[in-house]
Design an enzyme around this catalytic site. Structure first.
Site, PDB file in Angstrom:
ATOM      1  N   THR A  25       0.849  -1.193   0.000  1.00 48.53           N
ATOM      2  CA  THR A  25       0.000   0.000   0.000  1.00 48.53           C
ATOM      3  C   THR A  25       0.881   1.238   0.000  1.00 48.53           C
ATOM      4  OG1 THR A  25      -1.872  -1.095   1.025  1.00 48.53           O
ATOM      5  CG2 THR A  25      -1.683   1.268   1.412  1.00 48.53           C
ATOM      6  N   HIS A  65      -7.344 -11.011  -1.639  1.00 49.75           N
ATOM      7  CA  HIS A  65      -6.774 -10.591  -0.341  1.00 49.75           C
ATOM      8  C   HIS A  65      -7.651 -11.158   0.781  1.00 49.75           C
ATOM      9  CE1 HIS A  65      -4.798  -8.528   2.780  1.00 49.75           C
ATOM     10  NE2 HIS A  65      -4.679  -7.324   2.259  1.00 49.75           N
ATOM     11  N   ASN A  70      -4.905 -10.207   6.885  1.00 48.26           N
ATOM     12  CA  ASN A  70      -4.723  -8.935   7.614  1.00 48.26           C
ATOM     13  C   ASN A  70      -5.986  -8.282   8.159  1.00 48.26           C
ATOM     14  OD1 ASN A  70      -2.108  -9.424   7.024  1.00 48.26           O
ATOM     15  ND2 ASN A  70      -1.894  -7.854   5.442  1.00 48.26           N
ATOM     16  N   TYR A 122      -9.034  -7.921   6.973  1.00 45.70           N
ATOM     17  CA  TYR A 122      -9.991  -7.238   6.102  1.00 45.70           C
ATOM     18  C   TYR A 122     -11.227  -8.137   5.875  1.00 45.70           C
ATOM     19  CZ  TYR A 122      -6.185  -3.953   5.699  1.00 45.70           C
ATOM     20  OH  TYR A 122      -5.198  -3.046   6.008  1.00 45.70           O
ATOM     21  N   ASN A 180      -5.189  -5.274  12.684  1.00 51.07           N
ATOM     22  CA  ASN A 180      -6.555  -4.814  12.473  1.00 51.07           C
ATOM     23  C   ASN A 180      -7.553  -5.497  13.399  1.00 51.07           C
ATOM     24  OD1 ASN A 180      -5.964  -2.841  10.539  1.00 51.07           O
ATOM     25  ND2 ASN A 180      -5.772  -4.402   8.954  1.00 51.07           N
TER      26      ASN A 180
HETATM   27  C1  8OZ Z   1      -0.494  -1.012   5.230  1.00 49.73           C
HETATM   28  C2  8OZ Z   1      -1.290   0.116   5.268  1.00 49.73           C
HETATM   29  C3  8OZ Z   1      -2.572   0.055   4.781  1.00 49.73           C
HETATM   30  C4  8OZ Z   1      -3.069  -1.136   4.267  1.00 49.73           C
HETATM   31  C5  8OZ Z   1      -2.513  -4.852   4.313  1.00 49.73           C
HETATM   32  C6  8OZ Z   1      -3.506  -3.552   2.552  1.00 49.73           C
HETATM   33  O1  8OZ Z   1      -2.035  -4.882   5.435  1.00 49.73           O
HETATM   34  C7  8OZ Z   1      -2.784  -3.544   3.660  1.00 49.73           C
HETATM   35  C8  8OZ Z   1      -2.263  -2.279   4.231  1.00 49.73           C
HETATM   36  C9  8OZ Z   1      -0.968  -2.193   4.731  1.00 49.73           C
HETATM   37  O2  8OZ Z   1      -2.805  -5.885   3.705  1.00 49.73           O
END
Ligand code: 8OZ
Length: 366
Positions: A28, A177, A180, A182, A237
């Site tokens: 990112t 993806h 992490n 999401y 996260n």
């Molecule tokens: C760092 C900052 C914002 C998003 C991930 C897409 O951790 C990210 C991400 C990494 O997969």
């Protein structure tokens, strides 16, 4: 010096022949236009890194509701497709290969980043105890709403359209993806999935969203052009599960059965070393996956060569080293020094820290 020649043995990954095992991880960079169109300098940035065994793009949102940070790119609009096409053309002109990472942040977002100030989409209305980056700097994530079944159906369609758009933009394949913390991870793990319908509860149910995403993407791409990224040990996260090994055993078996191009695993997180106990879990999980495996997180050339030599991985994805070294494979091959990294320019900014990291003199002269 450790023998790292295994990093340079060509290998087949699904439908692609890779010249080396040194891959560029998704990174990112927060430099896209506000509407999600990648900026022009991304053509140079990615083309400079075309010597990677394969490039993975930065995480790219499949829909306007899938955005969670300022200035990340999308793949849900004709202007996005046109701009990404210039990027894939530039990479291919340099002889490279590039997959697009398809992303939906779920609850890791803020109302100010979403259309009409809507609340973020998530499996359940559980706020993330973490921050995101908006026009106003770091802000607490907004409280999400639990998606309805109709919204889930629309999300699956968004994945299908995004996969189709990626194809039209000239990518060699797509990476789902699933890592992490999401959206897909939020469905998988029980800290964030509190649903009592067919998408929640038993692991089979929590995997239903992922299974439908895979099916949708496979409606567009051959399975040997679709990979997936997971982070079974990740707590980034504000994600976690009451039984991560049990959950990811099932997920790995699902991915293995799907015979996708690869499984890409985040094995270590920036700023925290993976413990021996965690390594043992990763190794046991690895045993449930039969296919091309990509390791990521905290590797150097020697440790990457080592995990490949011992059969744990087929390739290794490098993140921060690829930001700072556009010619990373050649530097590894020569055992050359790496450029220092400028963390202040990782996220957001201009060409500084983006397209101006120097190549080895020899390459520049060639
Ligand atoms: C760092 C900052 C914002 C998003 C991930 C897409 O951790 C990210 C991400 C990494 O997969």
């Amino acid at each position: 010096m450790t023998d790292t020649s295994i990093l340079f043995s060509p290998v087949r990954m699904g439908g692609l022949a890779l010249p080396n095992r040194v891959l560029m991880a998704p990174l990112t960079r927060n430099r896209s236009h506000a509407d999600g169109t990648p900026w022009e300098a991304a053509q140079t940035y990615y083309a400079q890194r075309a010597s990677a065994g394969m490039i993975l793009t930065e995480a790219t949102q499949i829909s306007a509701m899938g955005k969670g940070y300022k200035d990340t790119p999308g793949i849900h609009d004709a202007s996005h497709v046109a701009a990404w096409k210039k990027i894939t053309d530039a990479v291919h002109a340099q002889g490279g290969r590039i997959y697009m990472q398809l992303w939906h942040v779920g609850r890791i977002s803020h109302n100010s980043l979403l259309p009409e100030g809507q609340t973020p989409q998530a499996p359940s209305a559980v706020s993330a105890q973490t921050k995101t980056f908006t026009e106003n700097g770091f802000e607490d994530c907004s409280e999400p709403h639990a998606v309805t079944i109709d919204e889930i159906d629309a999300l699956i369609e968004d994945y299908r359209v995004a996969a189709q758009n990626a194809k039209e933009a000239g990518f060699d394949g797509v990476e789902i993806h699933g890592a992490n913390g999401y959206l897909i991870d939020q469905f998988l793990q029980d800290k964030t999935n509190r649903r009592d319908d067919e998408y929640g509860g038993a692991v089979e149910n929590r995997m239903r969203f992922l299974r439908r995403v895979i099916d949708a993407v496979l409606g567009v791409w051959d399975r040997d052009r679709v990979g997936i990224r997971l982070s079974p040990l990740g707590q980034a996260n504000d994600i976690s599960d009451s039984d991560p090994e049990g959950l990811f055993t099932q997920v790995y078996k699902l991915i293995s059965g799907e015979q996708l191009a690869y499984l890409h695993v985040v094995e270590e997180f920036f700023g925290s070393d993976t413990t021996q106990e965690q390594r043992d879990i990763l190794e046991r999980l690895r045993g449930h996956f039969d296919g091309f495996y990509i390791s990521n997180g905290g590797f150097d050339a020697a440790s990457a060569a080592d995990v490949i030599a011992k059969g744990h991985a087929d390739a290794v994805a490098f993140g921060r080293d690829f930001i700072a070294n556009p010619d990373l494979p050649e530097r590894f091959r020569q055992g050359a020094a790496l450029n220092p990294q400028d963390q202040d320019t990782f996220y957001g900014g201009d060409e500084t820290g983006y397209t101006d990291y120097p190549f080895l003199e020899k390459i520049r002269a060639a």
